[in-house]
Scaffold this active site. Structure first.
Site, PDB file in Angstrom:
ATOM      1  N   SER A   1       0.833  -1.205   0.000  1.00 26.10           N
ATOM      2  CA  SER A   1       0.000   0.000   0.000  1.00 26.10           C
ATOM      3  C   SER A   1       0.862   1.246   0.000  1.00 26.10           C
ATOM      4  O   SER A   1       0.389   2.330  -0.330  1.00 26.10           O
ATOM      5  CB  SER A   1      -0.856   0.068   1.266  1.00 26.10           C
ATOM      6  OG  SER A   1      -1.592  -1.083   1.442  1.00 26.10           O
TER       7      SER A   1
ATOM      8  N   HIS B   1      -1.228  -3.055  -7.152  1.00 26.87           N
ATOM      9  CA  HIS B   1      -1.953  -2.724  -5.930  1.00 26.87           C
ATOM     10  C   HIS B   1      -3.445  -2.964  -6.124  1.00 26.87           C
ATOM     11  O   HIS B   1      -4.143  -2.145  -6.716  1.00 26.87           O
ATOM     12  CB  HIS B   1      -1.658  -1.249  -5.586  1.00 26.87           C
ATOM     13  CG  HIS B   1      -2.214  -0.787  -4.286  1.00 26.87           C
ATOM     14  ND1 HIS B   1      -2.381   0.548  -3.979  1.00 26.87           N
ATOM     15  CD2 HIS B   1      -2.636  -1.465  -3.190  1.00 26.87           C
ATOM     16  CE1 HIS B   1      -2.880   0.660  -2.768  1.00 26.87           C
ATOM     17  NE2 HIS B   1      -3.045  -0.544  -2.272  1.00 26.87           N
TER      18      HIS B   1
ATOM     19  N   GLU C   1      -4.076  -0.435  -9.105  1.00 30.52           N
ATOM     20  CA  GLU C   1      -3.126   0.688  -9.249  1.00 30.52           C
ATOM     21  C   GLU C   1      -1.783   0.039  -9.618  1.00 30.52           C
ATOM     22  O   GLU C   1      -1.226  -0.727  -8.831  1.00 30.52           O
ATOM     23  CB  GLU C   1      -3.040   1.449  -7.910  1.00 30.52           C
ATOM     24  CG  GLU C   1      -2.322   2.768  -7.997  1.00 30.52           C
ATOM     25  CD  GLU C   1      -2.287   3.507  -6.644  1.00 30.52           C
ATOM     26  OE1 GLU C   1      -2.321   2.863  -5.580  1.00 30.52           O
ATOM     27  OE2 GLU C   1      -2.188   4.747  -6.669  1.00 30.52           O
TER      28      GLU C   1
ATOM     29  N   ASN D   1      -3.509   6.120  -1.850  1.00 32.33           N
ATOM     30  CA  ASN D   1      -3.359   6.465  -0.434  1.00 32.33           C
ATOM     31  C   ASN D   1      -2.877   7.893  -0.213  1.00 32.33           C
ATOM     32  O   ASN D   1      -3.120   8.472   0.837  1.00 32.33           O
ATOM     33  CB  ASN D   1      -2.445   5.464   0.249  1.00 32.33           C
ATOM     34  CG  ASN D   1      -3.207   4.184   0.509  1.00 32.33           C
ATOM     35  OD1 ASN D   1      -4.317   4.222   1.022  1.00 32.33           O
ATOM     36  ND2 ASN D   1      -2.642   3.053   0.125  1.00 32.33           N
TER      37      ASN D   1
HETATM   38  N1  NAD Z   1      -5.899  -4.912   3.808  1.00 28.15           N
HETATM   39  C1  NAD Z   1      -6.096  -4.016   2.867  1.00 28.15           C
HETATM   40  O1  NAD Z   1      -7.150  -3.360   2.795  1.00 28.15           O
HETATM   41  C2  NAD Z   1      -5.022  -3.777   1.819  1.00 28.15           C
HETATM   42  C3  NAD Z   1      -5.377  -3.137   0.624  1.00 28.15           C
HETATM   43  C4  NAD Z   1      -4.414  -2.971  -0.379  1.00 28.15           C
HETATM   44  C5  NAD Z   1      -3.120  -3.434  -0.158  1.00 28.15           C
HETATM   45  N2  NAD Z   1      -2.789  -4.044   1.035  1.00 28.15           N
HETATM   46  C6  NAD Z   1      -1.422  -4.535   1.179  1.00 28.15           C
HETATM   47  O2  NAD Z   1      -1.435  -5.946   0.978  1.00 28.15           O
HETATM   48  C7  NAD Z   1      -0.419  -6.573   1.757  1.00 28.15           C
HETATM   49  C8  NAD Z   1      -1.038  -7.639   2.643  1.00 28.15           C
HETATM   50  O3  NAD Z   1      -2.006  -7.044   3.486  1.00 28.15           O
HETATM   51  P1  NAD Z   1      -3.126  -7.909   4.215  1.00 28.15           P
HETATM   52  O4  NAD Z   1      -4.118  -6.914   4.723  1.00 28.15           O
HETATM   53  O5  NAD Z   1      -3.560  -9.026   3.330  1.00 28.15           O
HETATM   54  O6  NAD Z   1      -2.285  -8.493   5.439  1.00 28.15           O
HETATM   55  P2  NAD Z   1      -2.615  -9.763   6.371  1.00 28.15           P
HETATM   56  O7  NAD Z   1      -2.001  -9.476   7.671  1.00 28.15           O
HETATM   57  O8  NAD Z   1      -4.094 -10.083   6.308  1.00 28.15           O
HETATM   58  O9  NAD Z   1      -1.846 -10.975   5.638  1.00 28.15           O
HETATM   59  C9  NAD Z   1      -0.455 -11.034   5.533  1.00 28.15           C
HETATM   60  C10 NAD Z   1      -0.043 -12.491   5.415  1.00 28.15           C
HETATM   61  O10 NAD Z   1       1.356 -12.529   5.119  1.00 28.15           O
HETATM   62  C11 NAD Z   1       1.880 -13.700   5.734  1.00 28.15           C
HETATM   63  N3  NAD Z   1       3.340 -13.617   5.803  1.00 28.15           N
HETATM   64  C12 NAD Z   1       4.096 -12.908   6.672  1.00 28.15           C
HETATM   65  N4  NAD Z   1       5.409 -13.133   6.421  1.00 28.15           N
HETATM   66  C13 NAD Z   1       5.469 -13.986   5.357  1.00 28.15           C
HETATM   67  C14 NAD Z   1       6.548 -14.589   4.631  1.00 28.15           C
HETATM   68  N5  NAD Z   1       7.808 -14.359   4.942  1.00 28.15           N
HETATM   69  N6  NAD Z   1       6.226 -15.432   3.625  1.00 28.15           N
HETATM   70  C15 NAD Z   1       4.945 -15.690   3.310  1.00 28.15           C
HETATM   71  N7  NAD Z   1       3.882 -15.146   3.969  1.00 28.15           N
HETATM   72  C16 NAD Z   1       4.156 -14.301   4.965  1.00 28.15           C
HETATM   73  C17 NAD Z   1       1.177 -13.716   7.082  1.00 28.15           C
HETATM   74  O11 NAD Z   1       1.243 -15.019   7.671  1.00 28.15           O
HETATM   75  C18 NAD Z   1      -0.247 -13.297   6.703  1.00 28.15           C
HETATM   76  O12 NAD Z   1      -1.068 -14.426   6.425  1.00 28.15           O
HETATM   77  C19 NAD Z   1       0.280  -5.437   2.523  1.00 28.15           C
HETATM   78  O13 NAD Z   1       1.407  -5.031   1.810  1.00 28.15           O
HETATM   79  C20 NAD Z   1      -0.794  -4.333   2.546  1.00 28.15           C
HETATM   80  O14 NAD Z   1      -0.229  -3.052   2.647  1.00 28.15           O
HETATM   81  C21 NAD Z   1      -3.727  -4.242   2.005  1.00 28.15           C
END
Ligand code: NAD
Length: 297
Positions: A119, A140, A152, A190
């Site tokens: 993000s 994104h 994005e 963002n």
């Molecule tokens: N949640 C949102 O609304 C949103 C929207 C757009 C982008 N994002 C981006 O997406 C990404 C993930 O966000 P999320 O909300 O899904 O997070 P989340 O916490 O729901 O999931 C993250 C996952 O990554 C796993 N993980 C951690 N270290 C790891 C590794 N070394 N190898 C493999 N897996 C690993 C964790 O076990 C977890 O299941 C982030 O970069 C976030 O900024 C999130």
């Protein structure tokens, strides 16, 4: 030709990204360090397909075929060795992402495109730890991925134009609408959204209006589907804080400084929907919006 996709991280975003690729006939390797998270992700994907079936947008056969397109792995090395594209959607933490991309650069075929769903973290910085900066890009997706149309697409400083075009075409193939932007803090989504959320939090902090009133004004006055405070709860108040910090540090401009109230709520562990309380209180199974007792006037 992109056929095999590896998705790293099976959390909120990873399971949605795996869902849309699998539904569009790509072979998907879903990878997470946490095996329990992989099982949970498969259950979520299955439930989300059921929702599409109930709406009549897909048939049972699509669900069956899509689930068969997904394999799960706990090792990046095993899960990416024949990938055409890797989409990283692991936890938003710079050190973790740099470690993953170094490992990916070794594990994935030299021809593979490496994309991040970050993000806010700089794509140029992520690309710099690999030996293929021209093949590193931001992809994104928005939450919830199967529903939200936007992708994005973020060009790092060294991203090759042909790679950008491949990701644009691929996003369209998924039924999404890609928008290409350059790599500066917060990209576009963002950079514009977070100052609005921060301003809404400042309005609570300064006692200008109540939580419900601020959200109602933005919903009814600007035709936003949800108010900025509810959206902040949905995104996660810790996530909003960390993105504002990236904007503040990246531009060195005080206009992006997070509101002291946001820092306080996040520090107190009231992170929004995921912890059951933020500006509103959330009860599992209920869609009613109740303002948290800490913000009742
Ligand atoms: N949640 C949102 O609304 C949103 C929207 C757009 C982008 N994002 C981006 O997406 C990404 C993930 O966000 P999320 O909300 O899904 O997070 P989340 O916490 O729901 O999931 C993250 C996952 O990554 C796993 N993980 C951690 N270290 C790891 C590794 N070394 N190898 C493999 N897996 C690993 C964790 O076990 C977890 O299941 C982030 O970069 C976030 O900024 C999130």
């Amino acid at each position: 030709m992109i056929k095999k996709i590896s998705v790293i991280g099976a959390g909120t975003m990873g399971n949605g990204i795996a869902h849309v690729f699998a539904q569009n006939n790509f072979e998907v390797n879903l990878i997470d360090v946490n095996a329990a998270q992989l099982q949970k992700a498969l259950q979520t994907i299955s439930k989300n397909f059921d929702r599409q079936i109930a709406k009549g947008t897909i048939g049972e056969d699509v669900k069956k075929q899509s689930l068969a397109n997904i394999s799960t792995f706990t090792s990046i090395k095993e899960g990416t060795q024949d990938a055409d594209l890797v989409v990283e959607a692991a936890t938003e933490n710079i050190d973790l992402k740099l470690k993953i991309f170094k490992e990916l650069d070794q594990a994935a075929p030299a021809s593979a495109i490496l994309a991040s769903n970050t993000s806010s973290i700089s794509i140029t910085k992520i690309a710099a730890v690999t030996n293929r900066a021209e093949k590193v890009i931001g992809m994104h997706f928005m939450n919830p991925v199967p529903v939200m149309k936007l992708v994005e697409v973020i060009n790092g400083f060294l991203t090759d134009k042909a790679i950008t075009q491949t990701i644009v075409d691929l996003s369209k193939q998924l039924g999404k609408i890609p928008c290409v932007v350059n790599d500066y803090p917060g990209f576009i989504a963002n950079r514009i959204l977070m100052p609005m959320i921060n301003e809404a939090i400042y309005s609570v902090y300064e006692g200008i209006a109540g939580v419900k009133e601020i959200d109602t004004i933005m919903k009814l006055g600007m035709a936003h589907p949800m108010g900025p405070l509810q959206l902040a709860d949905f995104i996660g108040l810790d996530v909003c804080l960390s993105i504002l910090n990236v904007l503040h540090e990246g531009f060195g401009n005080p206009k992006y400084a997070p509101c002291p109230l946001l820092i306080k709520i996040a520090t107190a562990g009231r992170l929004g929907v995921k912890t059951g309380e933020g500006f509103y209180t959330y009860t599992p199974g209920s869609k009613e919006l109740t303002v948290s007792k800490y913000f009742l006037k």
